[in-house]
Write a protein that holds these residues in place. Structure first.
Motif, PDB file in Angstrom:
ATOM      1  N   LEU A 113       6.882  -9.138  -6.763  1.00  0.00           N
ATOM      2  CA  LEU A 113       7.043  -7.941  -5.943  1.00  0.00           C
ATOM      3  C   LEU A 113       6.810  -8.269  -4.470  1.00  0.00           C
ATOM      4  O   LEU A 113       7.544  -7.794  -3.595  1.00  0.00           O
ATOM      5  N   LYS A 114       5.787  -9.068  -4.202  1.00  0.00           N
ATOM      6  CA  LYS A 114       5.518  -9.466  -2.814  1.00  0.00           C
ATOM      7  C   LYS A 114       6.713 -10.218  -2.217  1.00  0.00           C
ATOM      8  O   LYS A 114       7.082  -9.996  -1.056  1.00  0.00           O
ATOM      9  N   LYS A 115       7.300 -11.089  -3.018  1.00  0.00           N
ATOM     10  CA  LYS A 115       8.465 -11.846  -2.547  1.00  0.00           C
ATOM     11  C   LYS A 115       9.625 -10.905  -2.251  1.00  0.00           C
ATOM     12  O   LYS A 115      10.302 -11.031  -1.226  1.00  0.00           O
ATOM     13  N   ASN A 116       9.845  -9.925  -3.156  1.00  0.00           N
ATOM     14  CA  ASN A 116      10.924  -8.952  -2.946  1.00  0.00           C
ATOM     15  C   ASN A 116      10.694  -8.144  -1.670  1.00  0.00           C
ATOM     16  O   ASN A 116      11.636  -7.874  -0.909  1.00  0.00           O
ATOM     17  N   ALA A 167       0.833  -1.205   0.000  1.00  0.00           N
ATOM     18  CA  ALA A 167       0.000   0.000   0.000  1.00  0.00           C
ATOM     19  C   ALA A 167       0.868   1.256   0.000  1.00  0.00           C
ATOM     20  O   ALA A 167       0.560   2.241  -0.692  1.00  0.00           O
ATOM     21  N   ASN A 168       1.960   1.221   0.760  1.00  0.00           N
ATOM     22  CA  ASN A 168       2.871   2.377   0.789  1.00  0.00           C
ATOM     23  C   ASN A 168       3.542   2.588  -0.561  1.00  0.00           C
ATOM     24  O   ASN A 168       3.738   3.719  -1.000  1.00  0.00           O
ATOM     25  N   LEU A 169       3.899   1.474  -1.213  1.00  0.00           N
ATOM     26  CA  LEU A 169       4.491   1.588  -2.549  1.00  0.00           C
ATOM     27  C   LEU A 169       3.498   2.195  -3.533  1.00  0.00           C
ATOM     28  O   LEU A 169       3.874   3.018  -4.385  1.00  0.00           O
ATOM     29  N   ALA A 170       2.240   1.791  -3.415  1.00  0.00           N
ATOM     30  CA  ALA A 170       1.213   2.322  -4.308  1.00  0.00           C
ATOM     31  C   ALA A 170       1.081   3.835  -4.144  1.00  0.00           C
ATOM     32  O   ALA A 170       0.851   4.564  -5.119  1.00  0.00           O
ATOM     33  N   LYS A 171       1.262   4.315  -2.915  1.00  0.00           N
ATOM     34  CA  LYS A 171       1.185   5.763  -2.680  1.00  0.00           C
ATOM     35  C   LYS A 171       2.352   6.488  -3.329  1.00  0.00           C
ATOM     36  O   LYS A 171       2.202   7.590  -3.857  1.00  0.00           O
ATOM     37  N   VAL A 224      -7.229  19.877 -14.357  1.00  0.00           N
ATOM     38  CA  VAL A 224      -7.141  19.743 -12.898  1.00  0.00           C
ATOM     39  C   VAL A 224      -7.337  18.271 -12.580  1.00  0.00           C
ATOM     40  O   VAL A 224      -8.380  17.683 -12.898  1.00  0.00           O
ATOM     41  N   ASN A 225      -6.310  17.647 -11.988  1.00  0.00           N
ATOM     42  CA  ASN A 225      -6.345  16.208 -11.731  1.00  0.00           C
ATOM     43  C   ASN A 225      -6.262  15.915 -10.235  1.00  0.00           C
ATOM     44  O   ASN A 225      -5.516  16.571  -9.502  1.00  0.00           O
ATOM     45  N   ALA A 226      -7.028  14.923  -9.804  1.00  0.00           N
ATOM     46  CA  ALA A 226      -7.042  14.530  -8.394  1.00  0.00           C
ATOM     47  C   ALA A 226      -6.071  13.373  -8.173  1.00  0.00           C
ATOM     48  O   ALA A 226      -5.912  12.512  -9.041  1.00  0.00           O
ATOM     49  N   PRO A 227      -5.405  13.343  -7.003  1.00  0.00           N
ATOM     50  CA  PRO A 227      -4.481  12.227  -6.725  1.00  0.00           C
ATOM     51  C   PRO A 227      -5.226  10.915  -6.540  1.00  0.00           C
ATOM     52  O   PRO A 227      -6.327  10.881  -5.978  1.00  0.00           O
ATOM     53  N   ALA A 228      -4.635   9.843  -7.021  1.00  0.00           N
ATOM     54  CA  ALA A 228      -5.222   8.509  -6.868  1.00  0.00           C
ATOM     55  C   ALA A 228      -4.099   7.495  -6.723  1.00  0.00           C
ATOM     56  O   ALA A 228      -3.113   7.542  -7.472  1.00  0.00           O
ATOM     57  N   ASP A 229      -4.232   6.631  -5.718  1.00  0.00           N
ATOM     58  CA  ASP A 229      -3.211   5.602  -5.519  1.00  0.00           C
ATOM     59  C   ASP A 229      -3.164   4.676  -6.732  1.00  0.00           C
ATOM     60  O   ASP A 229      -4.184   4.399  -7.368  1.00  0.00           O
ATOM     61  N   ALA A 230      -1.975   4.229  -7.038  1.00  0.00           N
ATOM     62  CA  ALA A 230      -1.816   3.284  -8.146  1.00  0.00           C
ATOM     63  C   ALA A 230      -2.480   1.953  -7.786  1.00  0.00           C
ATOM     64  O   ALA A 230      -2.570   1.581  -6.602  1.00  0.00           O
ATOM     65  N   GLN A 231      -2.952   1.246  -8.779  1.00  0.00           N
ATOM     66  CA  GLN A 231      -3.548  -0.068  -8.558  1.00  0.00           C
ATOM     67  C   GLN A 231      -2.456  -1.064  -8.176  1.00  0.00           C
ATOM     68  O   GLN A 231      -1.356  -1.049  -8.748  1.00  0.00           O
ATOM     69  N   ILE A 232      -2.773  -1.910  -7.199  1.00  0.00           N
ATOM     70  CA  ILE A 232      -1.806  -2.926  -6.781  1.00  0.00           C
ATOM     71  C   ILE A 232      -1.978  -4.130  -7.705  1.00  0.00           C
ATOM     72  O   ILE A 232      -2.836  -4.992  -7.497  1.00  0.00           O
ATOM     73  N   ASP A 233      -1.173  -4.140  -8.755  1.00  0.00           N
ATOM     74  CA  ASP A 233      -1.302  -5.184  -9.771  1.00  0.00           C
ATOM     75  C   ASP A 233       0.069  -5.428 -10.416  1.00  0.00           C
ATOM     76  O   ASP A 233       1.092  -4.909  -9.965  1.00  0.00           O
ATOM     77  N   ASP A 234       0.061  -6.229 -11.480  1.00  0.00           N
ATOM     78  CA  ASP A 234       1.318  -6.557 -12.148  1.00  0.00           C
ATOM     79  C   ASP A 234       2.012  -5.320 -12.712  1.00  0.00           C
ATOM     80  O   ASP A 234       3.245  -5.250 -12.760  1.00  0.00           O
TER      81      ASP A 234
END
Length: 442
Positions: free
Chosen positions: A267-270, A143-147, A243-253
């Protein structure tokens, strides 16, 4: 030359070195004879200048060099024969009343490093705390990486820009109604609140909407890098294109690929491996403290007072600055050492000498590659000046020693770990954190 002992009290040593006038004169003649072939002087062919004239012209300078070389040679010979290793630089004093033609009398004093007795490591027992990276910790890290890989999504048309939003703008800056170099851009993505522009610029774009055209008035800071703009008033004509709103990246491949992994599972393994490496580092610090606590009582020997005093002063100085973080320099009152500082200094000096002795006996060395890595790590703290830092380290033996010392200590500690009985204990992340906090409280 005479070498006479004047003090032998515990680790304190004193010697009087006497160099006869004849010995010194012979040394001067030797050095002048060596240089004679390269010396030219008016009225004489090269290499044929009389010795008496050479002595008159160059004698005083050569005398100083001869004296220094003779004293240094005597000291080195003494340390080789006696086996003494001075704790700090020896104090060397020459007779102030010496005049040419007299014997040279030099008094040398120092504190010798003690003989460290053999340490019995067979009874050292250590506990190694082991933490496995659980699914919860990996999910939190994801989740932190997505931010950090934050995306921006276009707001509904007519929405006002808020702090944290990204606005896409065209702008043209002018000073005294004249455009200046570097003051224009098209489709520039600016995150409001990032403070990446001149102070006051981003604040004036809060509330702006797509399609708005507005003038942003600012004053360049007095210390601004470009002299032609420093302290000047400027007006930026801006057109808001989105004008763009911030959005967390999707946690995917796709997120995984941004961070160098093949897919999300990779990524999870790393992440799990990185977390467990961090836990292992904290666990090692705890185990090292436990080791040092046990080694502190393994051997007993006399400590050089000068080393203990210097360490106590350093401890007192460091603690004072931690308690007074606003004072950056050394313009502060004299810091007195306390009994507590002295007690901690004695422990550090004793353990430092013990680890140094263990490392020497095991022929543990810091490799060039290890030192280079340490220099590179340190150099990263000086962006843009890495080359100068490398050159500084190369020319400064004391700095190299400062970088080598912790590497050497860690290698010795690792060797002692191998000789000790180590029991692993699996604990939670919270239990590990409490153990680390306990270290800071001691």
């Amino acid at each position: 030359m005479q070498f006479t002992e004047t003090l032998n009290d515990g680790l304190k040593r004193g010697y009087q070195i006497t160099i006869t006038a004849a010995e010194l004169d012979a040394k001067v003649n030797e050095k002048l004879t060596e240089a004679r072939g390269d010396i030219e002087m008016k009225g004489f062919r090269k290499g044929k200048v009389p010795m008496a004239l050479l002595k008159k012209q160059y004698g005083p300078r050569v005398m100083g060099e001869a004296m220094q070389e003779t004293v240094d040679g005597a000291m080195n010979e003494h340390f080789e024969k006696s086996g003494d290793r001075p704790a700090l630089q020896p104090d060397v004093k020459m007779d102030e009343n010496w005049k040419e033609g007299d014997d040279v009398v030099v008094n040398m004093s120092y504190e010798a490093l003690p003989v460290v007795p053999d340490a019995d490591l067979s009874g050292v027992k250590l506990e190694k705390l082991v933490v496995k990276a659980g699914e919860e910790e990996v999910t939190e890290a994801l989740a932190n990486l997505a931010k950090t890989a934050q995306n921006f999504e276009k707001r509904r048309k007519g929405s006002k820009a808020k702090d944290g939003d990204q606005i896409v703008i065209d702008f043209l800056g002018k000073v005294d109604d004249v455009a200046f170099d570097g003051g224009a851009a098209e489709d520039y993505p600016l995150v409001l609140g990032s403070n990446s522009f001149i102070p006051g610029f981003e604040d004036q774009l809060l509330g702006a909407k797509e399609g708005d055209e507005l003038d942003v008035k600012v004053t360049f800071p007095a210390e601004y890098g470009a002299e032609n703009l420093a302290g000047k008033d400027a007006v930026f004509a801006c057109t808001v294109k989105a004008v763009n709103a911030p959005a967390d990246a999707q946690i995917d491949d796709e997120l995984a690929k941004k961070f160098g992994a093949e897919d999300l599972e990779g990524l999870k393994k790393n992440i799990a491996e990185r977390l467990e490496a961090e836990y292992a580092g904290a666990s090692r610090a705890i185990m090292k403290r436990g080791l040092l606590d046990q080694l502190d009582g393994v051997v007993s020997f006399e400590l050089p007072p000068s080393l203990v005093d210097a360490e106590a002063k350093q401890i007192a100085h460091q603690l004072w600055h931690e308690e007074n973080p606003d004072v950056q320099g050394h313009d502060h009152p004299t810091i007195e050492t306390t009994d507590e500082h002295m007690k901690l200094a004695e422990r550090r000096v004793r353990l430092g000498l013990l680890l140094a002795e263990l490392g020497q006996k095991q022929e543990i060395q810091v490799t060039d590659a290890e030192l280079t890595q340490a220099v590179m790590t340190q150099a990263r703290q000086y962006p843009g000046q890495e080359r100068q830092f490398f050159e500084f380290v190369q020319q400064n033996p004391q700095m190299r020693q400062q970088l080598q010392a912790p590497i050497f200590e860690d290698k010795v500690v690792d060797w002692v770990f191998e000789q000790s009985t180590v029991t692993e204990k699996e604990v939670t992340k919270e239990e590990l954190e409490k153990a680390v906090e306990a270290l800071d409280e001691e």
